[in-house]
Design an enzyme around this catalytic site. Sequence first.
Site, PDB file in Angstrom:
ATOM      1  N   ARG A   1      -1.931  -1.326  -8.606  1.00 36.64           N
ATOM      2  CA  ARG A   1      -3.280  -0.824  -8.176  1.00 36.64           C
ATOM      3  C   ARG A   1      -3.420   0.684  -8.426  1.00 36.64           C
ATOM      4  NH1 ARG A   1      -3.877  -1.306  -2.003  1.00 36.64           N
ATOM      5  NH2 ARG A   1      -4.345  -3.391  -2.575  1.00 36.64           N
TER       6      ARG A   1
ATOM      7  N   LYS B   1      -7.581   7.068  -6.077  1.00 30.75           N
ATOM      8  CA  LYS B   1      -7.541   8.354  -5.976  1.00 30.75           C
ATOM      9  C   LYS B   1      -6.462   8.802  -5.147  1.00 30.75           C
ATOM     10  CE  LYS B   1     -12.189   8.947  -7.661  1.00 30.75           C
ATOM     11  NZ  LYS B   1     -13.419   9.680  -7.599  1.00 30.75           N
TER      12      LYS B   1
ATOM     13  N   ASP C   1       0.794  -1.159   0.067  1.00 30.93           N
ATOM     14  CA  ASP C   1      -0.062   0.151  -0.081  1.00 30.93           C
ATOM     15  C   ASP C   1       0.862   1.227  -0.003  1.00 30.93           C
ATOM     16  OD1 ASP C   1      -2.135  -1.583   0.194  1.00 30.93           O
ATOM     17  OD2 ASP C   1      -2.988  -0.682   1.989  1.00 30.93           O
ATOM     18  N   MET C   2       0.135   2.279  -0.377  1.00 30.63           N
ATOM     19  CA  MET C   2       0.834   3.619  -0.163  1.00 30.63           C
ATOM     20  C   MET C   2       0.251   4.464   0.893  1.00 30.63           C
ATOM     21  SD  MET C   2       3.468   4.568  -2.117  1.00 30.63           S
ATOM     22  CE  MET C   2       4.402   3.681  -3.489  1.00 30.63           C
TER      23      MET C   2
HETATM   24  C1  LIG Z   1      -8.931  -1.699  -2.557  1.00 32.04           C
HETATM   25  C2  LIG Z   1      -8.507  -0.277  -2.238  1.00 32.04           C
HETATM   26  C3  LIG Z   1      -7.143  -0.195  -1.667  1.00 32.04           C
HETATM   27  C4  LIG Z   1      -6.963   1.070  -1.546  1.00 32.04           C
HETATM   28  N1  LIG Z   1      -5.605   1.298  -1.242  1.00 32.04           N
HETATM   29  C5  LIG Z   1      -4.921   2.730  -1.066  1.00 32.04           C
HETATM   30  C6  LIG Z   1      -3.533   3.066  -0.697  1.00 32.04           C
HETATM   31  O1  LIG Z   1      -2.772   2.106  -0.845  1.00 32.04           O
HETATM   32  N2  LIG Z   1      -3.152   4.144  -0.544  1.00 32.04           N
HETATM   33  C7  LIG Z   1      -4.134   5.236  -0.577  1.00 32.04           C
HETATM   34  O2  LIG Z   1      -3.937   6.534  -0.424  1.00 32.04           O
HETATM   35  N3  LIG Z   1      -5.619   4.932  -0.774  1.00 32.04           N
HETATM   36  C8  LIG Z   1      -5.966   3.801  -1.170  1.00 32.04           C
HETATM   37  N4  LIG Z   1      -7.284   3.315  -1.269  1.00 32.04           N
HETATM   38  C9  LIG Z   1      -8.283   4.629  -1.027  1.00 32.04           C
HETATM   39  C10 LIG Z   1      -8.398   5.386  -2.436  1.00 32.04           C
HETATM   40  O3  LIG Z   1      -7.243   6.239  -2.580  1.00 32.04           O
HETATM   41  C11 LIG Z   1      -9.457   6.331  -1.881  1.00 32.04           C
HETATM   42  O4  LIG Z   1      -9.522   7.066  -0.965  1.00 32.04           O
HETATM   43  C12 LIG Z   1     -10.865   5.730  -1.798  1.00 32.04           C
HETATM   44  O5  LIG Z   1     -10.984   4.679  -2.747  1.00 32.04           O
HETATM   45  C13 LIG Z   1     -12.111   6.774  -2.433  1.00 32.04           C
HETATM   46  O6  LIG Z   1     -12.058   7.038  -3.447  1.00 32.04           O
HETATM   47  P1  LIG Z   1     -13.222   6.490  -4.663  1.00 32.04           P
HETATM   48  O7  LIG Z   1     -12.128   6.108  -5.928  1.00 32.04           O
HETATM   49  O8  LIG Z   1     -13.850   5.127  -4.341  1.00 32.04           O
HETATM   50  O9  LIG Z   1     -13.764   7.638  -5.198  1.00 32.04           O
HETATM   51  P2  LIG Z   1     -14.624   8.680  -4.588  1.00 32.04           P
HETATM   52  O10 LIG Z   1     -14.962   9.655  -5.426  1.00 32.04           O
HETATM   53  O11 LIG Z   1     -14.278   9.102  -3.117  1.00 32.04           O
HETATM   54  O12 LIG Z   1     -16.110   7.804  -4.127  1.00 32.04           O
HETATM   55  C14 LIG Z   1     -16.968   7.650  -5.151  1.00 32.04           C
HETATM   56  C15 LIG Z   1     -18.162   6.815  -4.353  1.00 32.04           C
HETATM   57  O13 LIG Z   1     -17.765   5.650  -3.742  1.00 32.04           O
HETATM   58  C16 LIG Z   1     -18.379   5.800  -2.138  1.00 32.04           C
HETATM   59  N5  LIG Z   1     -17.159   5.435  -1.345  1.00 32.04           N
HETATM   60  C17 LIG Z   1     -15.965   5.769  -1.685  1.00 32.04           C
HETATM   61  N6  LIG Z   1     -15.185   5.641  -0.682  1.00 32.04           N
HETATM   62  C18 LIG Z   1     -16.038   5.187   0.497  1.00 32.04           C
HETATM   63  C19 LIG Z   1     -15.582   4.896   1.682  1.00 32.04           C
HETATM   64  N7  LIG Z   1     -14.401   4.792   2.158  1.00 32.04           N
HETATM   65  N8  LIG Z   1     -16.749   4.573   2.689  1.00 32.04           N
HETATM   66  C20 LIG Z   1     -17.996   4.642   2.122  1.00 32.04           C
HETATM   67  N9  LIG Z   1     -18.256   4.876   0.643  1.00 32.04           N
HETATM   68  C21 LIG Z   1     -17.169   5.282  -0.022  1.00 32.04           C
HETATM   69  C22 LIG Z   1     -19.339   6.923  -2.144  1.00 32.04           C
HETATM   70  O14 LIG Z   1     -20.670   6.786  -2.371  1.00 32.04           O
HETATM   71  C23 LIG Z   1     -18.719   8.005  -3.061  1.00 32.04           C
HETATM   72  O15 LIG Z   1     -19.421   8.734  -3.558  1.00 32.04           O
HETATM   73  C24 LIG Z   1      -7.686   2.302  -1.453  1.00 32.04           C
HETATM   74  C25 LIG Z   1      -9.099   1.930  -2.044  1.00 32.04           C
HETATM   75  C26 LIG Z   1      -9.368   0.810  -2.504  1.00 32.04           C
HETATM   76  C27 LIG Z   1     -10.694   0.521  -2.735  1.00 32.04           C
END
Ligand SMILES: Cc1cc2nc3c(=O)[nH]c(=O)nc-3n(C[C@H](O)[C@H](O)[C@H](O)COP(=O)(O)OP(=O)(O)OC[C@H]3O[C@@H](n4cnc5c(N)ncnc54)[C@H](O)[C@@H]3O)c2cc1C
Length: 180
Positions: free
Chosen positions: A50, A53, A2-3
């Site tokens: 992976r 955002k 992870d980052m």
């Molecule tokens: C498998 C996985 C691994 C990840 N690993 C990392 C990592 O190593 N480093 C890092 O910086 N980030 C990581 N992330 C987090 C990522 O960077 C985002 O912060 C997170 O995924 C929310 O962004 P989104 O792309 O889903 O879009 P968004 O625009 O944030 O969300 C889109 C929609 O999805 C739903 N949603 C999104 N997130 C959530 C939540 N947490 N709880 C409830 N509903 C939600 C909401 O309805 C939202 O409107 C990871 C995410 C996933 C899924």
Amino acid sequence: IDMEDYGHIQSSWQIIDDCEQVFNNFGTVIQASLLRAKKDQREHKHFRLRIVKGAYKENEKVAYQTSKEIDINYLELCKSHLQEGKFTSIATHDYELITKLIRYIERNGISKSNFEFQMLYGFRTNLQQQLAQQGYQVCVYMPYGKDWYGYFMRRLAERPQNINLIIKQSLSKFWLKGRL
Ligand SMILES: Cc1cc2nc3c(=O)[nH]c(=O)nc-3n(C[C@H](O)[C@H](O)[C@H](O)COP(=O)(O)OP(=O)(O)OC[C@H]3O[C@@H](n4cnc5c(N)ncnc54)[C@H](O)[C@@H]3O)c2cc1C
């Protein structure tokens, strides 16, 4: 691997590059919110990546500040890694981005074995099931173990509404216990 936040990024890449000398069975993460994301991706295009955002709010010297910019970068990063033919994990819950990427994947004849969708356990479960039913690989990210507190606090900082989910799950556990 992870980052985490920007303060750890340089040392994370150092560890990842060191690991590459020894192992060939791991991947890492590119955060689309970072200005350096494309450069990091180019330098690691032979990796399983992976694309996320980015969970951390960083300053304008190192990161995009608007969701529009982050989304554009997200799509470009995914497309370019998919074109490289190296395994891509599309880790987002964003329905619009997923729809655009599916269109791109179909138009370019990219094999379903070259990518997967990743989402967090408990979020957008219907979408996870729908994608799996359409034959896409779906990977659910599920933290486990005793050391849960730090992870929980980071997810809470990212999205305070997550407290609802934790309360809901704890209550349903107590309810189940009472019934058994
Ligand atoms: C498998 C996985 C691994 C990840 N690993 C990392 C990592 O190593 N480093 C890092 O910086 N980030 C990581 N992330 C987090 C990522 O960077 C985002 O912060 C997170 O995924 C929310 O962004 P989104 O792309 O889903 O879009 P968004 O625009 O944030 O969300 C889109 C929609 O999805 C739903 N949603 C999104 N997130 C959530 C939540 N947490 N709880 C409830 N509903 C939600 C909401 O309805 C939202 O409107 C990871 C995410 C996933 C899924």
